[in-house]
Design an enzyme around this catalytic site. Structure first.
Site, PDB file in Angstrom:
ATOM      1  N   HIS A  39       0.856  -1.187   0.000  1.00 58.67           N
ATOM      2  CA  HIS A  39       0.000   0.000   0.000  1.00 58.67           C
ATOM      3  C   HIS A  39       0.889   1.233   0.000  1.00 58.67           C
ATOM      4  CE1 HIS A  39      -3.001  -2.921   1.896  1.00 58.67           C
ATOM      5  NE2 HIS A  39      -3.366  -2.678   0.673  1.00 58.67           N
ATOM      6  N   HIS A  73       0.002 -10.342   1.736  1.00 60.72           N
ATOM      7  CA  HIS A  73      -1.255 -10.449   2.498  1.00 60.72           C
ATOM      8  C   HIS A  73      -1.871 -11.839   2.410  1.00 60.72           C
ATOM      9  CE1 HIS A  73      -1.356  -6.264   3.437  1.00 60.72           C
ATOM     10  NE2 HIS A  73      -1.446  -5.881   2.190  1.00 60.72           N
ATOM     11  N   HIS A 123     -10.716  -6.372   3.798  1.00 55.96           N
ATOM     12  CA  HIS A 123      -9.261  -6.377   3.635  1.00 55.96           C
ATOM     13  C   HIS A 123      -8.820  -7.711   3.023  1.00 55.96           C
ATOM     14  CE1 HIS A 123      -4.969  -6.297   4.493  1.00 55.96           C
ATOM     15  NE2 HIS A 123      -5.084  -5.000   4.669  1.00 55.96           N
ATOM     16  N   GLU A 125      -6.251  -9.564   3.331  1.00 53.24           N
ATOM     17  CA  GLU A 125      -5.737 -10.586   4.255  1.00 53.24           C
ATOM     18  C   GLU A 125      -6.895 -11.342   4.916  1.00 53.24           C
ATOM     19  OE1 GLU A 125      -2.560  -9.569   7.216  1.00 53.24           O
ATOM     20  OE2 GLU A 125      -4.081 -10.222   8.636  1.00 53.24           O
ATOM     21  N   CYS A 190       1.074  -9.276  14.160  1.00 56.13           N
ATOM     22  CA  CYS A 190       2.464  -9.595  13.836  1.00 56.13           C
ATOM     23  C   CYS A 190       3.449  -8.735  14.642  1.00 56.13           C
ATOM     24  CB  CYS A 190       2.697  -9.497  12.335  1.00 56.13           C
ATOM     25  SG  CYS A 190       3.315  -7.939  11.780  1.00 56.13           S
ATOM     26  N   SER A 219      -3.271   2.174   3.550  1.00 54.18           N
ATOM     27  CA  SER A 219      -2.517   1.227   4.382  1.00 54.18           C
ATOM     28  C   SER A 219      -3.116   1.186   5.781  1.00 54.18           C
ATOM     29  CB  SER A 219      -1.046   1.654   4.446  1.00 54.18           C
ATOM     30  OG  SER A 219      -0.426   1.081   5.563  1.00 54.18           O
TER      31      SER A 219
HETATM   32  S1  SF4 Z   1       5.512  -8.740   8.730  1.00 52.49           S
HETATM   33 FE1  SF4 Z   1       3.468  -8.237   9.487  1.00 52.49          FE
HETATM   34  S2  SF4 Z   1       2.819  -6.380   8.407  1.00 52.49           S
HETATM   35 FE2  SF4 Z   1       4.561  -7.278   7.297  1.00 52.49          FE
HETATM   36  S3  SF4 Z   1       3.613  -8.541   5.732  1.00 52.49           S
HETATM   37 FE3  SF4 Z   1       4.031  -9.865   7.484  1.00 52.49          FE
HETATM   38  S4  SF4 Z   1       2.149  -9.831   8.677  1.00 52.49           S
HETATM   39 FE4  SF4 Z   1       2.034  -8.125   7.246  1.00 52.49          FE
END
Ligand code: SF4
Length: 281
Positions: A39, A73, A123, A125, A190, A219
């Site tokens: 994004h 994603h 989204h 994901e 994450c 984003s």
């Molecule tokens: S590290 Fe986190 S923000 Fe980056 S692509 Fe992976 S899940 Fe998405």
């Protein structure tokens, strides 16, 4: 004006690995990416300049290249199989932390929990995770709780970019429902996102009186960083490009904090930092 950079910001490893794969010279002019790889407008321009075509999931019928990429994603297994069935060579750049989210949602389903994903239902994901499950609910906020009416055993995972405090509020609301007898939450936010969120809290507690957040306007994690600054009553500006900066924003301010979302390249952050230095002095 003092300028402080957040201790963690900018492109995460999942996005960087996907970009590196898309820019591999062997795929030049031979690669279509399904969905927004990042994004971030500058990176999208760079990819397109390297002959990468970016399309939405609904445009799969228009693919004319040999190679097709799933973004960081992720995507549902049936999307990957659909592409392979059409004869494309699928490059799967799904981030390992998104794959972990898919696996844990499936694990909860297998254990007899009704899967709940806390996140934005539109989204990419979240759509990918939903596509792997037999049945589930996506809870964006408390107004969606009716989607789990009558379900006694609830297993909760989260979109990777959520704020943990917000997810905890929704979990507390689920726990309060009379029909919920068993609730299990597996934290799938994450670590790079958590690091950026912690860094923004450190910034707002370092007495900044203005913040600049750099990242694509669409984003999700960038918007959340911006929200944190605003929620603390501090003036904040969300920009995607250095040319959006305005000298007026910094008049009378003494301490600026800068942060950036997980798909913002380092050179864009440096451009913003240098331009602000010029404007402020
Ligand atoms: S590290 Fe986190 S923000 Fe980056 S692509 Fe992976 S899940 Fe998405």
């Amino acid at each position: 004006m003092k300028i402080t950079l957040a201790s963690a910001m900018g492109t995460c490893f999942g996005v960087q690995d996907a970009i590196d794969l898309a820019l591999d010279p062997q795929y030049r002019d031979k690669l279509t990416v399904v969905g927004q790889l990042v994004h971030n407008p500058q990176t999208v321009e760079r990819l397109e300049a390297n002959g990468v075509r970016i399309i939405e999931r609904e445009e799969i019928d228009t693919i004319q290249t040999e190679h097709v990429m799933i973004t960081a994603h992720g995507a549902a297994e049936n999307t990957k199989k659909d592409l392979e069935g059409r004869g494309y060579h699928v490059l799967d750049a799904s981030c390992p932390l998104v794959i972990r989210l898919h696996k844990l949602a499936l694990f909860l389903e297998r254990k007899g929990y009704f899967p709940v994903i806390v996140g934005q239902r539109d989204h990419v994901e979240v759509k990918g995770v939903v596509g792997d499950l037999k049945d589930c609910a996506v809870i964006g906020d408390e107004s969606d709780l009716h989607l789990i009416d009558g379900k006694p055993k609830i297993g909760v995972v989260s979109q990777t970019t959520n704020r943990l405090e917000r997810v905890n509020e929704i979990i507390a609301a689920i726990r309060n429902l009379d029909h919920v007898e068993d609730l299990r939450f597996i934290d799938t936010i994450c670590q790079p996102v958590k690091d950026r969120q912690q860094a923004i809290f450190d910034l707002v507690h370092a007495n900044i009186d203005v913040g600049v957040v750099v990242g694509g306007k669409n984003s999700s994690n960038t918007r959340k960083l911006y929200d944190v600054i605003r929620d603390h009553g501090i003036d904040a500006y969300h920009i995607a490009d250095v040319d959006e900066l305005q000298a007026d924003w910094f008049k009378g301010k003494s301490h600026l904090g800068i942060t950036a979302g997980t798909s913002t390249p380092q050179d864009v952050i440096e451009d913003v930092y240098n331009r602000i230095n010029d404007l402020a002095n």
